[in-house]
Design a protein around this motif. Structure first.
Motif, mmCIF file in Angstrom:
data_model
loop_
_atom_site.group_PDB
_atom_site.id
_atom_site.type_symbol
_atom_site.label_atom_id
_atom_site.label_comp_id
_atom_site.label_asym_id
_atom_site.label_seq_id
_atom_site.Cartn_x
_atom_site.Cartn_y
_atom_site.Cartn_z
ATOM 1 N N HIS A 244 0.854 -1.178 0.000
ATOM 2 C CA HIS A 244 0.000 0.000 0.000
ATOM 3 C C HIS A 244 0.897 1.238 0.000
ATOM 4 N N PRO A 245 0.357 2.407 -0.243
ATOM 5 C CA PRO A 245 1.200 3.610 -0.261
ATOM 6 C C PRO A 245 1.947 3.859 1.039
ATOM 7 N N THR A 246 1.398 3.448 2.207
ATOM 8 C CA THR A 246 2.056 3.744 3.484
ATOM 9 C C THR A 246 2.331 2.512 4.347
ATOM 10 N N PHE A 247 2.068 1.324 3.845
ATOM 11 C CA PHE A 247 2.356 0.116 4.619
ATOM 12 C C PHE A 247 2.291 -1.113 3.724
ATOM 13 N N LEU A 248 2.808 -2.223 4.262
ATOM 14 C CA LEU A 248 2.711 -3.517 3.598
ATOM 15 C C LEU A 248 1.706 -4.385 4.349
ATOM 16 N N ASP B 58 -1.317 -6.917 9.195
ATOM 17 C CA ASP B 58 -2.690 -7.374 8.976
ATOM 18 C C ASP B 58 -3.516 -6.471 8.074
ATOM 19 N N GLY B 59 -2.925 -5.411 7.549
ATOM 20 C CA GLY B 59 -3.652 -4.517 6.661
ATOM 21 C C GLY B 59 -4.238 -3.298 7.336
ATOM 22 N N ALA B 60 -4.111 -3.217 8.663
ATOM 23 C CA ALA B 60 -4.640 -2.062 9.400
ATOM 24 C C ALA B 60 -3.542 -1.028 9.624
ATOM 25 N N GLY B 61 -2.692 -0.840 8.629
ATOM 26 C CA GLY B 61 -1.582 0.092 8.764
ATOM 27 C C GLY B 61 -1.965 1.526 8.439
ATOM 28 N N PRO B 62 -1.029 2.461 8.632
ATOM 29 C CA PRO B 62 0.314 2.252 9.154
ATOM 30 C C PRO B 62 0.294 1.702 10.579
ATOM 31 N N PHE C 6 1.927 -4.793 15.200
ATOM 32 C CA PHE C 6 3.167 -4.803 14.429
ATOM 33 C C PHE C 6 2.872 -4.793 12.930
ATOM 34 N N GLY C 7 3.875 -4.440 12.169
ATOM 35 C CA GLY C 7 3.791 -4.498 10.717
ATOM 36 C C GLY C 7 4.840 -3.602 10.077
ATOM 37 N N VAL C 8 4.978 -3.738 8.787
ATOM 38 C CA VAL C 8 5.984 -2.996 8.032
ATOM 39 C C VAL C 8 5.329 -1.767 7.416
ATOM 40 N N ASN C 9 5.892 -0.597 7.704
ATOM 41 C CA ASN C 9 5.397 0.667 7.160
ATOM 42 C C ASN C 9 6.239 1.118 5.972
ATOM 43 N N ARG C 10 5.616 1.902 5.122
ATOM 44 C CA ARG C 10 6.281 2.422 3.928
ATOM 45 C C ARG C 10 6.145 3.939 3.914
ATOM 46 N N ASN C 11 7.266 4.627 3.822
ATOM 47 C CA ASN C 11 7.247 6.083 3.737
ATOM 48 C C ASN C 11 6.789 6.483 2.339
ATOM 49 N N ALA C 12 5.679 7.198 2.263
ATOM 50 C CA ALA C 12 5.104 7.540 0.966
ATOM 51 C C ALA C 12 5.999 8.477 0.167
ATOM 52 N N SER C 13 6.905 9.179 0.828
ATOM 53 C CA SER C 13 7.763 10.142 0.137
ATOM 54 C C SER C 13 9.006 9.505 -0.455
ATOM 55 N N ASN C 14 9.698 8.689 0.346
ATOM 56 C CA ASN C 14 10.969 8.133 -0.133
ATOM 57 C C ASN C 14 10.970 6.617 -0.271
ATOM 58 N N GLY C 15 9.861 5.955 0.054
ATOM 59 C CA GLY C 15 9.760 4.521 -0.115
ATOM 60 C C GLY C 15 10.403 3.682 0.959
ATOM 61 N N HIS C 16 11.027 4.306 1.976
ATOM 62 C CA HIS C 16 11.728 3.538 3.003
ATOM 63 C C HIS C 16 10.752 2.684 3.815
ATOM 64 N N LEU C 17 11.203 1.471 4.135
ATOM 65 C CA LEU C 17 10.413 0.516 4.892
ATOM 66 C C LEU C 17 10.922 0.454 6.323
ATOM 67 N N THR C 18 10.019 0.511 7.277
ATOM 68 C CA THR C 18 10.370 0.463 8.696
ATOM 69 C C THR C 18 9.375 -0.438 9.411
ATOM 70 N N GLY C 19 9.671 -0.732 10.662
ATOM 71 C CA GLY C 19 8.765 -1.562 11.446
ATOM 72 C C GLY C 19 9.175 -3.023 11.411
ATOM 73 N N PHE C 20 8.287 -3.882 11.910
ATOM 74 C CA PHE C 20 8.625 -5.283 12.123
ATOM 75 C C PHE C 20 7.640 -6.222 11.429
ATOM 76 N N ALA C 21 8.194 -7.298 10.866
ATOM 77 C CA ALA C 21 7.409 -8.446 10.426
ATOM 78 C C ALA C 21 7.615 -9.563 11.444
#
Length: 212
Positions: A54-58, A74-78, A87-102
């Motif tokens: 997704h634009p702001t999370f996986l 689970d889809g309830a991100g960020p 928990f979950g992996v987030n995506r920065n909408a500006s630079n694409g960087h991934l953060t957080g935990f799987a």
């Protein structure tokens, strides 16, 4: 074909930011101690789905033949990533960087911030339509998202038939979904109904090529 479609899109609303599936032809990452990790299809738990960006999370699951399922969220991100429940992996909408935990069912937490600690630093991110950088698992070591030959890429949302090309057949496939009142054609928002805005949203995606 694309020149004609451009005329129509002038009357369309802004193209919506959509969840993107994984390209079935480029779906693997490499774990240095655990082997291939499949982001697209194999071994997903019943009732779940493969990875989506997704634009702001996986969200969704990754399958490792040697380690089982990895849950990206689970889809309830960020995701807040403050407890084991959010928990979950987030995506920065500006630079694409991934953060957080799987969470790996057999290997524990996988830190998508970990790449900043690599030498040289190589943060996990989505860039130009594909995953890059590294993630880190305390129990499995580095997950390499940056290999030039084995990597995970996003599917083009306008490539309806997943053949790697944008052409008349994709337009025809979308119109068939639209005419069949298929929920997959509900691209604008989605609102749960099919109307001109969904058709315009598809034309916007088609004219944009394969946005990252």
């Amino acid at each position: 074909m694309k020149r004609a479609l451009t005329i129509l899109v002038a009357f369309a609303p802004a193209t919506p930011a959509l969840a993107q599936a994984i390209d079935p032809n480029t779906k693997y990452a490499w774990g240095e101690n655990v082997g291939f990790l499949n982001f697209a299809d194999a071994g997903n738990p019943p009732g779940s789905q493969a990875a989506f960006a997704h634009p702001t999370f996986l969200e969704g699951f990754v399958w490792g033949e040697n380690i089982g399922w990895i849950n990206l969220g689970d889809g309830a991100g960020p995701y807040a990533n403050t407890t084991g429940l959010n928990f979950g992996v987030n995506r920065n909408a500006s630079n694409g960087h991934l953060t957080g935990f799987a969470w790996g069912e057999n290997v524990g937490w996988i830190n998508f911030n970990g790449g900043v600690l690599a030498t040289p630093a190589n943060p996990a991110r989505i860039e130009s339509g594909r995953f890059r950088g590294y993630a880190w698992g305390e129990n499995i070591g580095w997950v390499n998202l940056d290999d030039p030959n084995v990597f995970v890429a996003l599917a083009c949302p306008a490539d309806i038939n997943n053949d790697g090309l944008l052409n008349f057949f994709d337009v025809a496939a979308y119109i068939a979904l639209y005419n069949a009142n298929d929920p997959a054609a509900d691209l604008a928002a989605p609102f749960g109904t099919l109307n001109f805005f969904d058709l315009a949203a598809y034309i916007g995606l088609y004219n944009a090529g394969c946005p990252s």
